[in-house]
Design an enzyme around this catalytic site. Structure first.
Site, mmCIF file in Angstrom:
data_model
loop_
_atom_site.group_PDB
_atom_site.id
_atom_site.type_symbol
_atom_site.label_atom_id
_atom_site.label_comp_id
_atom_site.label_asym_id
_atom_site.label_seq_id
_atom_site.Cartn_x
_atom_site.Cartn_y
_atom_site.Cartn_z
ATOM 1 N N LYS A 1 0.838 -1.206 0.000
ATOM 2 C CA LYS A 1 0.000 0.000 0.000
ATOM 3 C C LYS A 1 0.868 1.250 0.000
ATOM 4 O O LYS A 1 0.596 2.215 -0.726
ATOM 5 C CB LYS A 1 -0.941 -0.023 1.220
ATOM 6 C CG LYS A 1 -2.049 -1.056 1.069
ATOM 7 C CD LYS A 1 -2.834 -1.290 2.341
ATOM 8 C CE LYS A 1 -3.810 -2.441 2.135
ATOM 9 N NZ LYS A 1 -4.461 -2.910 3.361
ATOM 10 N N GLN B 1 -4.603 -1.454 9.610
ATOM 11 C CA GLN B 1 -4.487 -2.792 9.007
ATOM 12 C C GLN B 1 -5.078 -3.846 9.953
ATOM 13 O O GLN B 1 -4.704 -3.913 11.130
ATOM 14 C CB GLN B 1 -3.002 -3.092 8.713
ATOM 15 C CG GLN B 1 -2.767 -4.383 7.973
ATOM 16 C CD GLN B 1 -3.364 -4.392 6.555
ATOM 17 O OE1 GLN B 1 -3.245 -3.438 5.803
ATOM 18 N NE2 GLN B 1 -4.029 -5.473 6.206
ATOM 19 N N ASP C 1 -11.235 3.117 4.203
ATOM 20 C CA ASP C 1 -11.583 1.697 4.092
ATOM 21 C C ASP C 1 -13.101 1.505 4.043
ATOM 22 O O ASP C 1 -13.584 0.439 3.676
ATOM 23 C CB ASP C 1 -11.020 0.922 5.300
ATOM 24 C CG ASP C 1 -9.824 0.057 4.926
ATOM 25 O OD1 ASP C 1 -9.653 -0.244 3.725
ATOM 26 O OD2 ASP C 1 -9.080 -0.340 5.839
#
Ligand code: NDP
Length: 285
Positions: free
Chosen positions: A53, A97, A120
């Site tokens: 990422k 994460q 997200d």
């Protein structure tokens, strides 16, 4: 004739070029898009995902910061990091994460992210907004799957879609997006009776279970589009999806491979969401 490939690498490359251009334009106007990635602990898979990422941000002209906390970090420490990022005007997107170590309440952590920086799309405010059809951010993996269908001009309206897997991050939002696009949607989970009876009805079959190669050729309708979200590591170290790719490709019309399918698209849509978050921020300046 084997199925045509839904090539997530090729589509990502195309979309990321566009994102990089738009990021450079926004930067020239005074707002460089910024993403903070928070990693807690030493999970090797998470470390790889985070590294990918960060690299993708760099290539897309997006500023990124990696904040690493130890495996023993407390909930208070993590929440304090997130509150700092919520207040940081050079950060427009925050990604924590998952999975988080067991001493940390993931739900509370995700709820602590400013919904306007929730790239997200996991905050309840964004999940709820998705249900009502007006999401600020669409969760990256289902968003990537929709882009794949869009890339082949698939006529979703009126199609039968079956989602195998009902998680909050993949299955449920995927079902909502397909429903809103006009598909008739069935969501299956581990308790579903006679799974094949459902999957064989699917014009669009999306699989996200984490069970390697569980979808066999006889479970797929000839001519279907099969999107395999699963990422599983086999004992020999190779990656595979939740679909038995080598057999299903002779039944389906379109199929996404693993690796090289949904995985890169997820990162691409993270970049897109970060760009959009920065654009919102810039408009409000
Ligand atoms: P979860 O474990 O959170 O959810 C799995 C879902 O699959 C659950 O709803 C579960 O049912 C269902 N399920 C499990 N076994 C079966 C079965 N035999 N038949 C039908 N349904 C079943 O997983 P995630 O959604 O987080 O991830 C799924 C997979 O996708 C994993 O391999 C993960 O690594 C991958 N993934 C890939 C991403 C990418 O970028 N490509 C991004 C995110 C995930 P129940 O609800 O009953 O437990």
């Amino acid at each position: 004739m084997p199925a045509k490939i839904l090539d997530g690498n090729a589509l990502s490359k195309q979309l990321r070029t566009q994102i990089a251009t738009n990021s450079a334009i926004l930067t020239a106007k005074g707002t460089k898009p910024g993403l903070a990635v928070v990693l807690v602990g030493n999970n090797p898979a998470s470390q790889i995902y985070v590294r990918n990422k960060i690299k993708a941000c760099h290539d897309a002209n997006i500023h990124s910061e990696l904040i690493s906390l130890s495996e023993n970090a407390t909930q208070e420490e993590l929440l304090s990091v997130i509150h700092g990022l919520n207040d940081n005007s050079s950060i427009h997107g925050i990604l924590v994460q998952l999975p988080l170590p067991s001493q940390i309440d993931s739900h509370a952590v995700l709820e602590s992210i400013d919904p306007e920086k929730d790239v997200d799309g996991f905050h309840v405010a964004n999940a709820g907004a998705l249900m009502t059809g007006k999401p600020l951010f669409i969760p990256c993996t289902p968003y990537g799957c929709m882009k794949m269908l869009e890339s082949i001009d698939y006529p979703i309206r009126g199609a039968r879609a079956v989602i195998v897997g009902a998680s909050n991050i993949v299955g449920k939002p995927m079902a909502m997006l397909l429903l809103q696009a006009g598909a008739t949607v069935t969501i299956c989970n581990s308790k579903t009776k006679d799974l094949s009876a459902h999957t064989r009805e699917a014009d669009i079959l999306v699989v996200a279970t984490g069970k390697p190669k569980m979808i066999l050729a006889q479970m797929v309708k000839p001519g279907a589009v099969v999107i395999d979200v699963g990422i599983n590591r086999l004992p020999d170290g190779k990656l595979c999806g939740d679909v038995d790719y080598d057999e299903v490709k002779y039944v389906a019309d379109w199929i996404s491979p693993v690796p090289g399918g949904v995985g890169p698209m997820t990162i691409t849509m993270l970049l897109q969401n970060t760009l959009e978050a920065a654009q919102h921020f810039h408009q409000k300046k």
